[in-house]
Design a protein around this motif. Sequence first.
Motif, PDB file in Angstrom:
ATOM      1  N   LYS A  11       1.035  -1.204  -0.074  1.00  0.00           N
ATOM      2  CA  LYS A  11      -0.069  -0.035  -0.077  1.00  0.00           C
ATOM      3  C   LYS A  11       0.710   1.344  -0.043  1.00  0.00           C
ATOM      4  CE  LYS A  11      -4.004  -2.039   2.061  1.00  0.00           C
ATOM      5  NZ  LYS A  11      -5.164  -1.675   1.346  1.00  0.00           N
ATOM      6  N   ALA A  12       0.599   2.125  -0.686  1.00  0.00           N
ATOM      7  CA  ALA A  12       1.325   3.463  -0.758  1.00  0.00           C
ATOM      8  C   ALA A  12       1.652   3.962   0.468  1.00  0.00           C
ATOM      9  CB  ALA A  12       0.606   4.463  -1.885  1.00  0.00           C
ATOM     10  N   GLU A  13       0.717   3.944   1.473  1.00  0.00           N
ATOM     11  CA  GLU A  13       0.973   4.909   2.583  1.00  0.00           C
ATOM     12  C   GLU A  13       1.700   3.992   3.542  1.00  0.00           C
ATOM     13  OE1 GLU A  13      -3.034   2.363   2.844  1.00  0.00           O
ATOM     14  OE2 GLU A  13      -2.221   3.893   1.537  1.00  0.00           O
ATOM     15  N   LEU A  14       2.220   2.734   3.226  1.00  0.00           N
ATOM     16  CA  LEU A  14       3.075   2.101   4.064  1.00  0.00           C
ATOM     17  C   LEU A  14       4.273   2.195   3.738  1.00  0.00           C
ATOM     18  CD1 LEU A  14       0.820  -1.019   4.691  1.00  0.00           C
ATOM     19  CD2 LEU A  14       1.137   0.866   6.093  1.00  0.00           C
ATOM     20  N   LEU A  15       5.584   2.096   4.739  1.00  0.00           N
ATOM     21  CA  LEU A  15       6.900   2.100   4.411  1.00  0.00           C
ATOM     22  C   LEU A  15       7.294   0.767   3.509  1.00  0.00           C
ATOM     23  CD1 LEU A  15       9.812   3.057   4.958  1.00  0.00           C
ATOM     24  CD2 LEU A  15       9.727   1.790   7.067  1.00  0.00           C
ATOM     25  N   ASP A  16       8.087   0.833   2.720  1.00  0.00           N
ATOM     26  CA  ASP A  16       8.393  -0.451   1.992  1.00  0.00           C
ATOM     27  C   ASP A  16       9.957  -0.542   2.367  1.00  0.00           C
ATOM     28  OD1 ASP A  16       9.033  -2.205   0.010  1.00  0.00           O
ATOM     29  OD2 ASP A  16       8.663  -1.235  -1.624  1.00  0.00           O
ATOM     30  N   PRO A  17      10.158  -1.374   3.302  1.00  0.00           N
ATOM     31  CA  PRO A  17      11.840  -1.380   3.478  1.00  0.00           C
ATOM     32  C   PRO A  17      12.813  -1.942   2.411  1.00  0.00           C
ATOM     33  CG  PRO A  17      10.272  -2.559   5.152  1.00  0.00           C
ATOM     34  CD  PRO A  17       9.436  -2.225   4.203  1.00  0.00           C
ATOM     35  N   GLN A  18      12.133  -2.899   1.637  1.00  0.00           N
ATOM     36  CA  GLN A  18      13.049  -3.412   0.697  1.00  0.00           C
ATOM     37  C   GLN A  18      13.128  -2.375  -0.550  1.00  0.00           C
ATOM     38  OE1 GLN A  18      10.765  -6.958  -0.757  1.00  0.00           O
ATOM     39  NE2 GLN A  18      12.607  -7.876  -0.973  1.00  0.00           N
ATOM     40  N   GLY A  19      12.268  -1.545  -0.985  1.00  0.00           N
ATOM     41  CA  GLY A  19      12.354  -0.512  -1.775  1.00  0.00           C
ATOM     42  C   GLY A  19      13.178   0.520  -1.205  1.00  0.00           C
ATOM     43  N   LYS A  20      13.036   0.860   0.120  1.00  0.00           N
ATOM     44  CA  LYS A  20      13.968   1.952   0.544  1.00  0.00           C
ATOM     45  C   LYS A  20      15.497   1.364   0.588  1.00  0.00           C
ATOM     46  CE  LYS A  20      14.547   4.963   4.783  1.00  0.00           C
ATOM     47  NZ  LYS A  20      13.795   6.143   4.912  1.00  0.00           N
ATOM     48  N   ALA A  21      15.613   0.207   0.735  1.00  0.00           N
ATOM     49  CA  ALA A  21      17.168  -0.412   0.800  1.00  0.00           C
ATOM     50  C   ALA A  21      17.524  -0.139  -0.707  1.00  0.00           C
ATOM     51  CB  ALA A  21      17.100  -1.778   1.284  1.00  0.00           C
ATOM     52  N   VAL A  22      16.731  -0.607  -1.837  1.00  0.00           N
ATOM     53  CA  VAL A  22      17.298  -0.419  -3.099  1.00  0.00           C
ATOM     54  C   VAL A  22      17.743   0.945  -3.396  1.00  0.00           C
ATOM     55  CG1 VAL A  22      16.522  -1.125  -5.438  1.00  0.00           C
ATOM     56  CG2 VAL A  22      15.971  -2.644  -3.721  1.00  0.00           C
ATOM     57  N   THR A  23      16.601   1.894  -3.147  1.00  0.00           N
ATOM     58  CA  THR A  23      16.593   3.329  -3.361  1.00  0.00           C
ATOM     59  C   THR A  23      17.967   3.523  -2.963  1.00  0.00           C
ATOM     60  OG1 THR A  23      14.262   3.564  -3.329  1.00  0.00           O
ATOM     61  CG2 THR A  23      15.923   5.664  -3.178  1.00  0.00           C
ATOM     62  N   GLY A  24      18.312   3.484  -1.554  1.00  0.00           N
ATOM     63  CA  GLY A  24      19.689   3.745  -0.989  1.00  0.00           C
ATOM     64  C   GLY A  24      20.749   3.065  -1.692  1.00  0.00           C
ATOM     65  N   SER A  25      20.744   1.959  -2.345  1.00  0.00           N
ATOM     66  CA  SER A  25      21.815   1.349  -2.902  1.00  0.00           C
ATOM     67  C   SER A  25      22.046   1.948  -4.290  1.00  0.00           C
ATOM     68  CB  SER A  25      21.465  -0.235  -3.117  1.00  0.00           C
ATOM     69  OG  SER A  25      21.446  -0.847  -1.911  1.00  0.00           O
ATOM     70  N   LEU A  26      21.133   2.190  -5.113  1.00  0.00           N
ATOM     71  CA  LEU A  26      21.011   2.883  -6.346  1.00  0.00           C
ATOM     72  C   LEU A  26      21.665   4.338  -6.101  1.00  0.00           C
ATOM     73  CD1 LEU A  26      17.449   2.099  -7.855  1.00  0.00           C
ATOM     74  CD2 LEU A  26      19.649   1.103  -8.416  1.00  0.00           C
ATOM     75  N   ALA A  27      21.276   5.046  -5.319  1.00  0.00           N
ATOM     76  CA  ALA A  27      22.067   6.340  -5.043  1.00  0.00           C
ATOM     77  C   ALA A  27      23.614   6.024  -4.704  1.00  0.00           C
ATOM     78  CB  ALA A  27      21.557   6.863  -3.945  1.00  0.00           C
ATOM     79  N   ARG A  28      24.077   5.025  -3.987  1.00  0.00           N
ATOM     80  CA  ARG A  28      25.501   4.807  -3.688  1.00  0.00           C
ATOM     81  C   ARG A  28      26.129   4.466  -4.838  1.00  0.00           C
ATOM     82  NH1 ARG A  28      22.881   2.868   0.882  1.00  0.00           N
ATOM     83  NH2 ARG A  28      23.002   0.730   0.420  1.00  0.00           N
ATOM     84  N   LEU A  29      25.270   3.730  -5.874  1.00  0.00           N
ATOM     85  CA  LEU A  29      26.036   3.176  -6.987  1.00  0.00           C
ATOM     86  C   LEU A  29      26.039   4.303  -8.091  1.00  0.00           C
ATOM     87  CD1 LEU A  29      24.710  -0.479  -6.790  1.00  0.00           C
ATOM     88  CD2 LEU A  29      27.228   0.420  -6.579  1.00  0.00           C
ATOM     89  N   HIS A  31      23.414   5.988  -9.311  1.00  0.00           N
ATOM     90  CA  HIS A  31      22.047   6.091 -10.002  1.00  0.00           C
ATOM     91  C   HIS A  31      20.971   6.763  -9.140  1.00  0.00           C
ATOM     92  CE1 HIS A  31      23.576   3.180 -12.524  1.00  0.00           C
ATOM     93  NE2 HIS A  31      23.880   2.272 -11.655  1.00  0.00           N
ATOM     94  N   GLY A  32      21.414   7.845  -8.499  1.00  0.00           N
ATOM     95  CA  GLY A  32      20.461   8.815  -7.707  1.00  0.00           C
ATOM     96  C   GLY A  32      19.140   9.220  -8.352  1.00  0.00           C
ATOM     97  N   GLN A  33      19.154   9.246  -9.629  1.00  0.00           N
ATOM     98  CA  GLN A  33      17.995   9.813 -10.272  1.00  0.00           C
ATOM     99  C   GLN A  33      16.593   8.986 -10.058  1.00  0.00           C
ATOM    100  OE1 GLN A  33      20.524   8.128 -11.824  1.00  0.00           O
ATOM    101  NE2 GLN A  33      19.901   7.356 -13.695  1.00  0.00           N
ATOM    102  N   PHE A  34      16.745   7.760  -9.715  1.00  0.00           N
ATOM    103  CA  PHE A  34      15.795   6.923  -9.306  1.00  0.00           C
ATOM    104  C   PHE A  34      15.310   7.090  -7.935  1.00  0.00           C
ATOM    105  CE2 PHE A  34      18.144   4.572 -12.771  1.00  0.00           C
ATOM    106  CZ  PHE A  34      16.980   4.594 -13.719  1.00  0.00           C
ATOM    107  N   GLN A  35      14.190   7.571  -7.625  1.00  0.00           N
ATOM    108  CA  GLN A  35      13.690   7.768  -6.211  1.00  0.00           C
ATOM    109  C   GLN A  35      12.460   6.661  -5.933  1.00  0.00           C
ATOM    110  OE1 GLN A  35      15.341   9.938  -4.227  1.00  0.00           O
ATOM    111  NE2 GLN A  35      17.069   9.873  -5.668  1.00  0.00           N
ATOM    112  N   ASN A  36      12.203   6.634  -4.553  1.00  0.00           N
ATOM    113  CA  ASN A  36      11.117   6.024  -4.122  1.00  0.00           C
ATOM    114  C   ASN A  36      10.888   4.623  -4.787  1.00  0.00           C
ATOM    115  OD1 ASN A  36      10.516   8.216  -2.398  1.00  0.00           O
ATOM    116  ND2 ASN A  36       9.657   9.419  -3.932  1.00  0.00           N
ATOM    117  N   VAL A  37      11.733   3.728  -5.110  1.00  0.00           N
ATOM    118  CA  VAL A  37      11.728   2.662  -5.407  1.00  0.00           C
ATOM    119  C   VAL A  37      10.757   1.750  -4.593  1.00  0.00           C
ATOM    120  CG1 VAL A  37      12.667   0.208  -5.926  1.00  0.00           C
ATOM    121  CG2 VAL A  37      13.934   2.535  -6.374  1.00  0.00           C
TER     122      VAL A  37
END
Length: 81
Positions: A11-29, A31-37
């Motif tokens: 659900k959109a209103e809930l935290l998505d821990p997997q998505g947050k982890a992937v978003t952080g990894s993409l930024a570190r690699l 690929h920071g243009q991808f947000q809110n995975v």
Amino acid sequence: MPTIVVDVMPKAELLDPQGKAVTGSLARLGHGQFQNVRIGKRVEMTVEGEVTDEVLAEAKKVAEEILSNQVIEDVISIEVV
């Protein structure tokens, strides 16, 4: 044989821990243009015979009652491929 594909997302209103982890990894690699995975799941069900309105209705019921946790997930789409 036709295949019914069901897409389920948190659900959109809930935290998505997997998505947050992937978003952080993409930024570190770099690929920071991808947000809110957001990470979901895709379920494929092969059907014997024709996909009728009744079969699609049953697939919807299965998706909502068995394939997803309606407290934290939404069934986004059900389609025949």
